[in-house]
Design an enzyme around this catalytic site. Sequence first.
Site, PDB file in Angstrom:
ATOM      1  N   LYS A 182       0.842  -1.201   0.000  1.00 55.91           N
ATOM      2  CA  LYS A 182       0.000   0.000   0.000  1.00 55.91           C
ATOM      3  C   LYS A 182       0.875   1.248   0.000  1.00 55.91           C
ATOM      4  O   LYS A 182       2.082   1.162   0.243  1.00 55.91           O
ATOM      5  CB  LYS A 182      -0.895  -0.020   1.236  1.00 55.91           C
ATOM      6  N   TYR A 208      17.493  29.252   8.949  1.00 60.79           N
ATOM      7  CA  TYR A 208      16.340  30.024   9.430  1.00 60.79           C
ATOM      8  C   TYR A 208      16.192  29.920  10.945  1.00 60.79           C
ATOM      9  O   TYR A 208      16.403  28.861  11.533  1.00 60.79           O
ATOM     10  CB  TYR A 208      15.056  29.486   8.800  1.00 60.79           C
TER      11      TYR A 208
HETATM   12  C1  LIG Z   1       0.135  -2.222   6.488  1.00 58.42           C
HETATM   13  C2  LIG Z   1      -0.426  -3.403   7.143  1.00 58.42           C
HETATM   14  C3  LIG Z   1       0.386  -4.454   7.575  1.00 58.42           C
HETATM   15  C4  LIG Z   1       1.896  -4.382   7.530  1.00 58.42           C
HETATM   16  O1  LIG Z   1       2.321  -3.674   8.659  1.00 58.42           O
HETATM   17  P1  LIG Z   1       3.876  -3.458   8.971  1.00 58.42           P
HETATM   18  O2  LIG Z   1       3.882  -2.898  10.337  1.00 58.42           O
HETATM   19  O3  LIG Z   1       4.382  -2.469   7.970  1.00 58.42           O
HETATM   20  O4  LIG Z   1       4.527  -4.769   8.857  1.00 58.42           O
HETATM   21  C5  LIG Z   1      -0.218  -5.585   8.104  1.00 58.42           C
HETATM   22  N1  LIG Z   1      -1.568  -5.652   8.220  1.00 58.42           N
HETATM   23  C6  LIG Z   1      -2.376  -4.650   7.838  1.00 58.42           C
HETATM   24  C7  LIG Z   1      -3.841  -4.790   8.004  1.00 58.42           C
HETATM   25  C8  LIG Z   1      -1.844  -3.498   7.298  1.00 58.42           C
HETATM   26  O5  LIG Z   1      -2.650  -2.512   6.926  1.00 58.42           O
END
Ligand SMILES: *Cc1c(COP(=O)(O)O)cnc(C)c1O
Length: 370
Positions: free
Chosen positions: A35, A258
């Site tokens: 994702k 800055y």
């Molecule tokens: C993104 C996600 C994962 C992976 O999580 P990580 O902490 O990056 O390993 C697992 N399960 C779900 C439902 C997620 O949305």
Amino acid sequence: MPRPIEALIDAGALAHNLTVLRQRAPGARLMVALKANAYGHGIERIYSGLTGADALAVVDIDEARRLRELGWRGAILLIEGCFEPRDLEACSRLHLWHVVHRAEQIDWLAGHKTREAHQVFLKINTGMNRLGFAPQAARAAWARLAALAQVDGITLMSHLSDADGPRLGVADGIAHQLTAFDAACGELPAAASLANSAAVLRHPEASADWVRVGLAAYGASPDHPAHTAADWDLRPVMSLRAQLIAVQDVPAGGTVGYGSTFVAPAPLRIGIVACGYADGYPRVAPTGTPVRVDGVAARTVGRVSMDMLAVDLTPCPTAGPGSWVTLWGADGQSGVQPVDEVAASAGTLAYELMCALAPRVPTRTQAKPL
Ligand SMILES: *Cc1c(COP(=O)(O)O)cnc(C)c1O
């Protein structure tokens, strides 16, 4: 000449990390979370490193479509499920698995016309309180799904809120969720999926039938600073580096950047790096955030600007314009600047830094070595 900044994406490192994670969960199948455009890495850029995955997980149907266009024939899970009934048509067309986490999604399925029945992941809320059926509603949801002609298989799933460390002062952050999951659906004849990266590495007892890894696959540590990525034998997939484009000799009492937040305590040679917050480097990273200059550990000074930041060149007196500064990842000389350290300095997590890599940063990919 383009601005001297680049991100290197190493699909071979991803392949290595998947091997490590598979060894940690030998009885489970491995789902990789892609994702957010593969956590900012770019789905197309890391695709060649995914051959060790059993399934891929995305949030957007568009990401699933891109994976099919790349040739991925294996399973793809929509990890937040369908957002509206029409999404089920895309699931049928692209052969997507999807999460079912609320009752309307079962209604939609019941009304969906499809030649091929779907694989679904039934999500139970065991305490994260984000998505999923309440534990007492799990069996009824399972029974409804199991009775649908549109459903071919059901995997039970839940998501852990504290697999990376203690929870509310209790050392084991996941036991209460495992207990709730078992009570909700333990006896149902279905495969189960609970573990994210942190759980795979820290709680092998929660591996179940499918593990779902994201962060660790990209080479960051889910429980930094308790463990570093190197402790877990994980390699960075994303490396961000930029050149010095100027050097300044700052007198004692001179300030940098800055807001004059940094005052030189003594005469100081500083380098100006062609990387700023518009590239995805966190603006809130304070003086002292670690970098590597020509392979040597150094630190930032002053505030991060939009296109530039400053580093103290004391540890690397020979550095000058053209020297490469590694903001995070591999430094090209066998050293690594862990993204977890930069994130910790900025008060955030490697997840956020990876996802925030700006589109304007030119990217080079290192294909998976054969
Ligand atoms: C993104 C996600 C994962 C992976 O999580 P990580 O902490 O990056 O390993 C697992 N399960 C779900 C439902 C997620 O949305």
